[in-house]
Design a protein around this motif. Structure first.
Motif, PDB file in Angstrom:
ATOM      1  N   ALA A 259      42.699  43.833  40.513  1.00 40.08           N
ATOM      2  CA  ALA A 259      43.282  45.315  40.965  1.00 40.08           C
ATOM      3  C   ALA A 259      42.363  46.319  40.592  1.00 40.08           C
ATOM      4  CB  ALA A 259      44.599  45.299  39.956  1.00 40.08           C
ATOM      5  N   GLN A 260      41.484  46.242  39.575  1.00 40.49           N
ATOM      6  CA  GLN A 260      40.524  47.024  39.393  1.00 40.49           C
ATOM      7  C   GLN A 260      39.242  47.242  40.106  1.00 40.49           C
ATOM      8  OE1 GLN A 260      40.926  49.944  37.247  1.00 40.49           O
ATOM      9  NE2 GLN A 260      43.024  49.038  36.753  1.00 40.49           N
ATOM     10  N   ALA A 261      39.030  46.049  40.951  1.00 40.45           N
ATOM     11  CA  ALA A 261      37.836  45.839  41.490  1.00 40.45           C
ATOM     12  C   ALA A 261      37.007  47.006  42.501  1.00 40.45           C
ATOM     13  CB  ALA A 261      37.963  44.587  42.546  1.00 40.45           C
ATOM     14  N   GLU A 262      38.088  47.701  43.146  1.00 40.32           N
ATOM     15  CA  GLU A 262      37.482  48.789  43.956  1.00 40.32           C
ATOM     16  C   GLU A 262      37.175  49.908  42.967  1.00 40.32           C
ATOM     17  OE1 GLU A 262      38.415  50.578  48.297  1.00 40.32           O
ATOM     18  OE2 GLU A 262      40.040  50.681  46.678  1.00 40.32           O
ATOM     19  N   ALA A 263      37.729  50.239  41.993  1.00 44.40           N
ATOM     20  CA  ALA A 263      37.315  51.434  41.280  1.00 44.40           C
ATOM     21  C   ALA A 263      36.437  51.000  40.244  1.00 44.40           C
ATOM     22  CB  ALA A 263      38.810  51.842  40.474  1.00 44.40           C
ATOM     23  N   LEU A 264      36.184  49.924  39.750  1.00 43.57           N
ATOM     24  CA  LEU A 264      35.170  49.511  38.799  1.00 43.57           C
ATOM     25  C   LEU A 264      34.025  48.843  39.402  1.00 43.57           C
ATOM     26  CD1 LEU A 264      37.196  48.770  35.823  1.00 43.57           C
ATOM     27  CD2 LEU A 264      36.139  50.815  36.068  1.00 43.57           C
ATOM     28  N   HIS A 265      34.086  48.712  40.837  1.00 44.48           N
ATOM     29  CA  HIS A 265      32.912  47.825  41.454  1.00 44.48           C
ATOM     30  C   HIS A 265      32.727  46.549  41.070  1.00 44.48           C
ATOM     31  CE1 HIS A 265      32.091  52.029  43.105  1.00 44.48           C
ATOM     32  NE2 HIS A 265      32.096  52.647  41.674  1.00 44.48           N
ATOM     33  N   ILE A 266      33.794  45.798  40.891  1.00 49.95           N
ATOM     34  CA  ILE A 266      33.895  44.369  40.573  1.00 49.95           C
ATOM     35  C   ILE A 266      33.378  43.549  41.570  1.00 49.95           C
ATOM     36  CG2 ILE A 266      35.095  42.402  39.704  1.00 49.95           C
ATOM     37  CD1 ILE A 266      36.601  44.605  37.690  1.00 49.95           C
ATOM     38  N   ALA A 267      32.378  42.541  41.613  1.00 47.55           N
ATOM     39  CA  ALA A 267      32.019  41.890  42.688  1.00 47.55           C
ATOM     40  C   ALA A 267      32.482  40.522  42.720  1.00 47.55           C
ATOM     41  CB  ALA A 267      30.817  41.635  42.683  1.00 47.55           C
ATOM     42  N   ARG A 268      33.370  40.006  41.544  1.00 45.39           N
ATOM     43  CA  ARG A 268      33.652  38.604  41.414  1.00 45.39           C
ATOM     44  C   ARG A 268      34.496  38.345  40.167  1.00 45.39           C
ATOM     45  NH1 ARG A 268      31.679  33.164  42.699  1.00 45.39           N
ATOM     46  NH2 ARG A 268      31.624  31.899  40.969  1.00 45.39           N
ATOM     47  N   VAL A 269      35.485  37.583  40.359  1.00 44.35           N
ATOM     48  CA  VAL A 269      36.157  37.578  39.109  1.00 44.35           C
ATOM     49  C   VAL A 269      36.642  35.911  39.152  1.00 44.35           C
ATOM     50  CG1 VAL A 269      38.563  37.772  37.710  1.00 44.35           C
ATOM     51  CG2 VAL A 269      37.719  39.548  39.234  1.00 44.35           C
ATOM     52  N   SER A 270      36.319  35.187  38.039  1.00 43.71           N
ATOM     53  CA  SER A 270      36.721  33.665  37.970  1.00 43.71           C
ATOM     54  C   SER A 270      37.439  33.475  36.826  1.00 43.71           C
ATOM     55  CB  SER A 270      35.343  33.057  38.229  1.00 43.71           C
ATOM     56  OG  SER A 270      34.605  33.329  36.986  1.00 43.71           O
ATOM     57  N   TYR A 271      38.307  32.471  37.024  1.00 46.19           N
ATOM     58  CA  TYR A 271      39.263  31.895  35.950  1.00 46.19           C
ATOM     59  C   TYR A 271      39.825  30.641  36.346  1.00 46.19           C
ATOM     60  CZ  TYR A 271      42.872  31.489  32.455  1.00 46.19           C
ATOM     61  OH  TYR A 271      43.794  30.991  31.329  1.00 46.19           O
ATOM     62  N   ALA A 272      39.775  29.667  35.171  1.00 50.07           N
ATOM     63  CA  ALA A 272      40.578  28.539  35.427  1.00 50.07           C
ATOM     64  C   ALA A 272      40.454  27.795  36.901  1.00 50.07           C
ATOM     65  CB  ALA A 272      42.130  28.607  35.341  1.00 50.07           C
ATOM     66  N   GLY A 273      39.042  27.625  37.285  1.00 50.10           N
ATOM     67  CA  GLY A 273      38.827  26.774  38.418  1.00 50.10           C
ATOM     68  C   GLY A 273      38.838  27.621  39.698  1.00 50.10           C
ATOM     69  N   ARG A 274      39.254  28.989  39.706  1.00 47.75           N
ATOM     70  CA  ARG A 274      39.653  29.700  41.014  1.00 47.75           C
ATOM     71  C   ARG A 274      38.612  31.020  40.797  1.00 47.75           C
ATOM     72  NH1 ARG A 274      42.097  26.906  44.346  1.00 47.75           N
ATOM     73  NH2 ARG A 274      42.874  28.821  45.380  1.00 47.75           N
ATOM     74  N   VAL A 275      38.285  31.461  41.840  1.00 48.70           N
ATOM     75  CA  VAL A 275      37.307  32.687  42.030  1.00 48.70           C
ATOM     76  C   VAL A 275      37.681  33.620  43.193  1.00 48.70           C
ATOM     77  CG1 VAL A 275      35.959  31.414  43.457  1.00 48.70           C
ATOM     78  CG2 VAL A 275      34.886  33.417  42.249  1.00 48.70           C
ATOM     79  N   TRP A 276      37.926  34.838  42.795  1.00 51.96           N
ATOM     80  CA  TRP A 276      37.918  35.876  43.821  1.00 51.96           C
ATOM     81  C   TRP A 276      36.734  36.726  44.087  1.00 51.96           C
ATOM     82  CZ3 TRP A 276      37.009  41.098  43.549  1.00 51.96           C
ATOM     83  CH2 TRP A 276      37.763  41.965  44.470  1.00 51.96           C
ATOM     84  N   SER A 277      36.268  36.994  45.200  1.00 46.17           N
ATOM     85  CA  SER A 277      35.093  37.441  45.507  1.00 46.17           C
ATOM     86  C   SER A 277      35.277  38.817  46.556  1.00 46.17           C
ATOM     87  CB  SER A 277      33.855  36.685  46.277  1.00 46.17           C
ATOM     88  OG  SER A 277      32.956  37.268  46.897  1.00 46.17           O
ATOM     89  N   ALA A 278      34.732  39.964  45.964  1.00 45.32           N
ATOM     90  CA  ALA A 278      34.813  41.330  46.894  1.00 45.32           C
ATOM     91  C   ALA A 278      34.105  40.944  48.247  1.00 45.32           C
ATOM     92  CB  ALA A 278      34.042  42.341  46.333  1.00 45.32           C
ATOM     93  N   ASP A 279      33.274  40.163  48.600  1.00 45.62           N
ATOM     94  CA  ASP A 279      32.441  39.875  49.744  1.00 45.62           C
ATOM     95  C   ASP A 279      33.466  39.254  50.616  1.00 45.62           C
ATOM     96  OD1 ASP A 279      30.254  41.346  49.012  1.00 45.62           O
ATOM     97  OD2 ASP A 279      29.016  39.407  48.448  1.00 45.62           O
ATOM     98  N   ASP A 280      34.300  38.512  50.334  1.00 48.21           N
ATOM     99  CA  ASP A 280      35.012  37.457  50.841  1.00 48.21           C
ATOM    100  C   ASP A 280      36.566  37.753  50.395  1.00 48.21           C
ATOM    101  OD1 ASP A 280      33.084  35.983  52.095  1.00 48.21           O
ATOM    102  OD2 ASP A 280      33.015  35.059  50.343  1.00 48.21           O
ATOM    103  N   SER A 281      36.907  39.149  50.185  1.00 49.20           N
ATOM    104  CA  SER A 281      38.162  39.547  49.422  1.00 49.20           C
ATOM    105  C   SER A 281      39.446  39.043  50.533  1.00 49.20           C
ATOM    106  CB  SER A 281      38.074  41.020  49.187  1.00 49.20           C
ATOM    107  OG  SER A 281      37.795  41.668  50.076  1.00 49.20           O
TER     108      SER A 281
END
Length: 326
Positions: free
Chosen positions: A264-286
Motif C-alpha cells: 500500500a505504501q509502494a508508490e509513496a515510499l518507492h518500494i520496488a518489491r515485497v516478498s513474504y511466505a513464498g509470494r512476491v509483489w513487484s512494482a514492475d509487474d504490479s
C-alpha cells in the motif's frame, strides 16, 4: 428532353472549418499520446489503484485509491499491533469508510478532522494529532476497547458507541467492504491486497521505510541494525505479541499485515518489491498482483494470499522483505 441545368457549385470549406477539423484531430492525437504515457508510467492498464479481494479473482472485491489503501493498511496495522481482534479492525475500517471515505480530511462538520472525523473540542486530541492516521486509529481502538462486549454487538451499535454520530445506521452499508478489506490486509483465507503503481522515478530510502514501520507497528518491528549487505532491502522479522496471540492474531496475519502495508505504501515510499511466505509483489509487474516467488527466494512456508504454500513450523523464522527502488 428539357434543358440541362448547370451544376450547382459546392461551397468551398471556410478557413474556420478547416481550423476546427485540424484542432479536433490534434485533440485526438493528444488523447492518444496521453493514454500511451499513462500505460508507460503506470506499467499497465489504467491509472494507479488498488484492489482488495481474493487472489484468484473469485468472490468479493473492493477497489480503492492508493491513498485509501495506505490509510486502510495503517488502520489494520495499528489494530493488529495492539492485539485487537479482527472484528475490531472491521469496525474501524467501516467507520472510516463512512466518516471520511478512508481519506485523511483536513475539514468536516464543525471541527471534525481526519480519518474518523474526530473533534479536538471533544477531547480527541489536537488537530495535528488527529491528522496523524496512526494516532487517530489508535484513539479509535482505545475507545472501542472500552465498549463492553463490542465484538458481539452489531457493527452500527459498536461504531456508534465510539463516534456518537447523528446517522448511526450509515455504518451498516460499509460492513461488507470493510470485511473484504480486513481479510485482504491480514491475508485471511487467500485474500490479498494488490496495487498497480507508477514506475519508480526516484530511489527509495530504507531509513524512511524503517521509520514508517516503527510509527505504524511500534518500536522493535525492525532490527536495530540491518545486515551490512542489506543494500536496498529492509528485512522485517515477523513477531507476534502475547496480546495478539490471545486475540487470535497469529504469525500469518501479522506477516501479511506487514507485507500489505508495504504494498500500500509502494508508490509513496518507492518500494520496488515485497516478498513474504513464498509470494512476491513487484512494482514492475504490479498489474499482475502477487505471484509465486522463485524457489531460491521463497520465504518459510505459511498460509497466505492466492496459494501461498501451507505447512511448516509455526516457530520457523519468517520475515517480510521489502526492496527499495534503486
Amino acid at each position: 428532353m428539357g434543358p440541362v441545368s448547370e451544376p450547382i457549385p459546392l461551397p468551398r470549406p471556410s478557413r474556420r472549418g478547416r481550423l476546427l477539423r485540424v484542432g479536433a484531430a490534434f485533440a485526438v492525437l493528444l488523447a492518444i499520446a496521453g493514454y500511451v504515457v499513462v500505460q508507460y508510467v503506470s506499467g499497465g492498464p489504467g491509472a494507479p489503484g488498488c484492489v482488495a479481494g481474493t487472489g484468484d479473482g473469485q468472490g468479493s472485491s473492493f477497489e480503492l485509491s492508493p491513498e485509501q489503501a495506505r490509510n486502510a493498511a495503517t488502520i489494520t496495522a495499528v489494530g493488529t499491533s495492539r492485539g485487537m481482534p479482527e472484528r475490531a479492525v472491521t469496525i474501524a475500517l467501516a467507520t472510516a469508510l463512512q466518516e471520511s471515505g478512508l481519506r485523511n480530511l483536513d475539514h468536516g462538520d464543525r471541527d471534525s478532522l481526519g480519518l474518523f472525523q474526530q473533534r479536538p473540542s471533544m477531547g480527541w486530541g489536537t488537530a495535528e494529532q488527529i491528522m496523524d492516521p496512526v494516532y487517530a486509529a489508535g484513539k479509535f481502538y482505545q475507545h472501542l476497547a472500552e465498549v463492553p462486549g463490542y465484538s458481539r454487538l452489531p457493527l452500527t451499535v459498536a461504531a456508534q458507541e465510539v463516534q456518537h454520530s447523528g446517522f448511526p445506521q450509515a455504518y451498516a452499508k460499509h460492513e461488507p467492504d470493510a470485511t473484504v478489506l480486513m481479510a485482504a490486509l491480514t491475508g485471511r483465507e487467500s485474500a490479498a491486497l494488490t496495487c498497480t503503481v507508477a514506475k519508480n522515478a526516484e530511489p527509495g530510502d530504507p531509513a524512511r521505510v524503517r521509520e514508517g514501520l516503527r510509527q505504524v507497528f511500534g518500536d522493535g518491528v525492525v532490527e536495530a541494525r540491518q545486515p551490512a549487505d542489506a543494500g536496498r532491502d529492509v528485512a522485517v522479522p515477523v513477531r507476534v505479541t502475547e496480546d495478539a496471540v490471545a486475540s487470535g492474531t497469529g504469525k500469518e496475519q501479522r506477516g501479511w499485515a506487514l507485507a500489505h502495508w508495504a504494498v500500500a505504501q509502494a508508490e509513496a515510499l518507492h518500494i520496488a518489491r515485497v516478498s513474504y511466505a513464498g509470494r512476491v509483489w513487484s512494482a514492475d509487474d504490479s498489474a499482475d498482483g502477487w505471484s509465486a516467488a522463485p524457489a531460491s527466494a521463497a520465504a518459510s512456508p505459511s498460509v497466505g494470499p492466492a496459494g501461498a504454500a501451507p505447512g511448516g513450523s509455526g516457530d520457523a523464522a519468517q520475515e517480510v522483505r521489502i526492496t527499495l527502488a534503486p
